[in-house]
Design a protein around this motif. Sequence first.
Motif, PDB file in Angstrom:
ATOM      1  N   ARG A  44      69.681  25.981  35.706  1.00  0.00           N
ATOM      2  CA  ARG A  44      68.565  25.238  35.142  1.00  0.00           C
ATOM      3  C   ARG A  44      67.868  26.102  34.100  1.00  0.00           C
ATOM      4  O   ARG A  44      67.610  27.283  34.331  1.00  0.00           O
ATOM      5  CB  ARG A  44      67.603  24.823  36.248  1.00  0.00           C
ATOM      6  CG  ARG A  44      66.542  23.840  35.819  1.00  0.00           C
ATOM      7  CD  ARG A  44      65.811  23.270  37.022  1.00  0.00           C
ATOM      8  NE  ARG A  44      66.727  22.528  37.897  1.00  0.00           N
ATOM      9  CZ  ARG A  44      66.329  21.784  38.933  1.00  0.00           C
ATOM     10  NH1 ARG A  44      65.044  21.686  39.209  1.00  0.00           N
ATOM     11  NH2 ARG A  44      67.213  21.158  39.684  1.00  0.00           N
ATOM     12  N   GLU A  45      67.556  25.510  32.958  1.00  0.00           N
ATOM     13  CA  GLU A  45      66.936  26.282  31.891  1.00  0.00           C
ATOM     14  C   GLU A  45      65.669  25.615  31.386  1.00  0.00           C
ATOM     15  O   GLU A  45      65.526  24.386  31.424  1.00  0.00           O
ATOM     16  CB  GLU A  45      67.914  26.479  30.721  1.00  0.00           C
ATOM     17  CG  GLU A  45      68.303  25.216  30.006  1.00  0.00           C
ATOM     18  CD  GLU A  45      69.131  25.502  28.747  1.00  0.00           C
ATOM     19  OE1 GLU A  45      69.376  26.682  28.428  1.00  0.00           O
ATOM     20  OE2 GLU A  45      69.531  24.515  28.083  1.00  0.00           O
ATOM     21  N   PHE A  46      64.788  26.451  30.888  1.00  0.00           N
ATOM     22  CA  PHE A  46      63.526  26.002  30.336  1.00  0.00           C
ATOM     23  C   PHE A  46      63.744  25.236  29.039  1.00  0.00           C
ATOM     24  O   PHE A  46      64.571  25.630  28.214  1.00  0.00           O
ATOM     25  CB  PHE A  46      62.630  27.216  30.082  1.00  0.00           C
ATOM     26  CG  PHE A  46      61.388  26.932  29.302  1.00  0.00           C
ATOM     27  CD1 PHE A  46      61.321  27.250  27.953  1.00  0.00           C
ATOM     28  CD2 PHE A  46      60.292  26.347  29.899  1.00  0.00           C
ATOM     29  CE1 PHE A  46      60.177  27.003  27.219  1.00  0.00           C
ATOM     30  CE2 PHE A  46      59.140  26.089  29.178  1.00  0.00           C
ATOM     31  CZ  PHE A  46      59.088  26.421  27.833  1.00  0.00           C
ATOM     32  N   VAL A  47      62.985  24.145  28.885  1.00  0.00           N
ATOM     33  CA  VAL A  47      63.023  23.379  27.639  1.00  0.00           C
ATOM     34  C   VAL A  47      61.673  23.467  26.921  1.00  0.00           C
ATOM     35  O   VAL A  47      61.589  23.876  25.781  1.00  0.00           O
ATOM     36  CB  VAL A  47      63.385  21.909  27.903  1.00  0.00           C
ATOM     37  CG1 VAL A  47      63.303  21.102  26.611  1.00  0.00           C
ATOM     38  CG2 VAL A  47      64.778  21.796  28.514  1.00  0.00           C
ATOM     39  N   ALA A  48      60.624  23.063  27.629  1.00  0.00           N
ATOM     40  CA  ALA A  48      59.300  23.062  26.999  1.00  0.00           C
ATOM     41  C   ALA A  48      58.226  23.027  28.082  1.00  0.00           C
ATOM     42  O   ALA A  48      58.482  22.602  29.209  1.00  0.00           O
ATOM     43  CB  ALA A  48      59.140  21.868  26.059  1.00  0.00           C
ATOM     44  N   ALA A  49      57.037  23.500  27.713  1.00  0.00           N
ATOM     45  CA  ALA A  49      55.915  23.485  28.646  1.00  0.00           C
ATOM     46  C   ALA A  49      54.631  23.161  27.914  1.00  0.00           C
ATOM     47  O   ALA A  49      54.477  23.468  26.721  1.00  0.00           O
ATOM     48  CB  ALA A  49      55.791  24.820  29.368  1.00  0.00           C
TER      49      ALA A  49
END
Length: 125
Positions: A44-49
């Motif tokens: 799982r990878e970060f996309v946006a916050a």
Amino acid sequence: VQLQASGGGFVQAGGSLRLSCAASGVTIRSCYMGWFRQAPGKEREFVAASARGGGSTSSADSVKGRFTISRDNAKNTVYLQMNSLKSEDTAVYYCAVGCRVIASEQRNPAAYGYWGQGTLVTVSS
């Protein structure tokens, strides 16, 4: 706490999709909201916050300039507008809420306490 993600689907490369994540049982105004994705066989990878209140956002380099995270605190909903989609964007997209997240940890999935069920985005090249 429940997060209901929607808006995924099948789209051709270069197209757009808008994901939504409606939260219940939590007031997102006071929390970080994040979008992550997981492609088959990958972590799982970060996309946006979106930071508390929504005044600050961050995004992964791979989506910068193409994806935009936003929120409507009145509707307790966060969005991910995805433009210029590429085949490598194909993944299950998850929204997450973290009310104890600190800025330095916003890209870390482990920092978020609650997750939606995921919505599949398939981009055809």
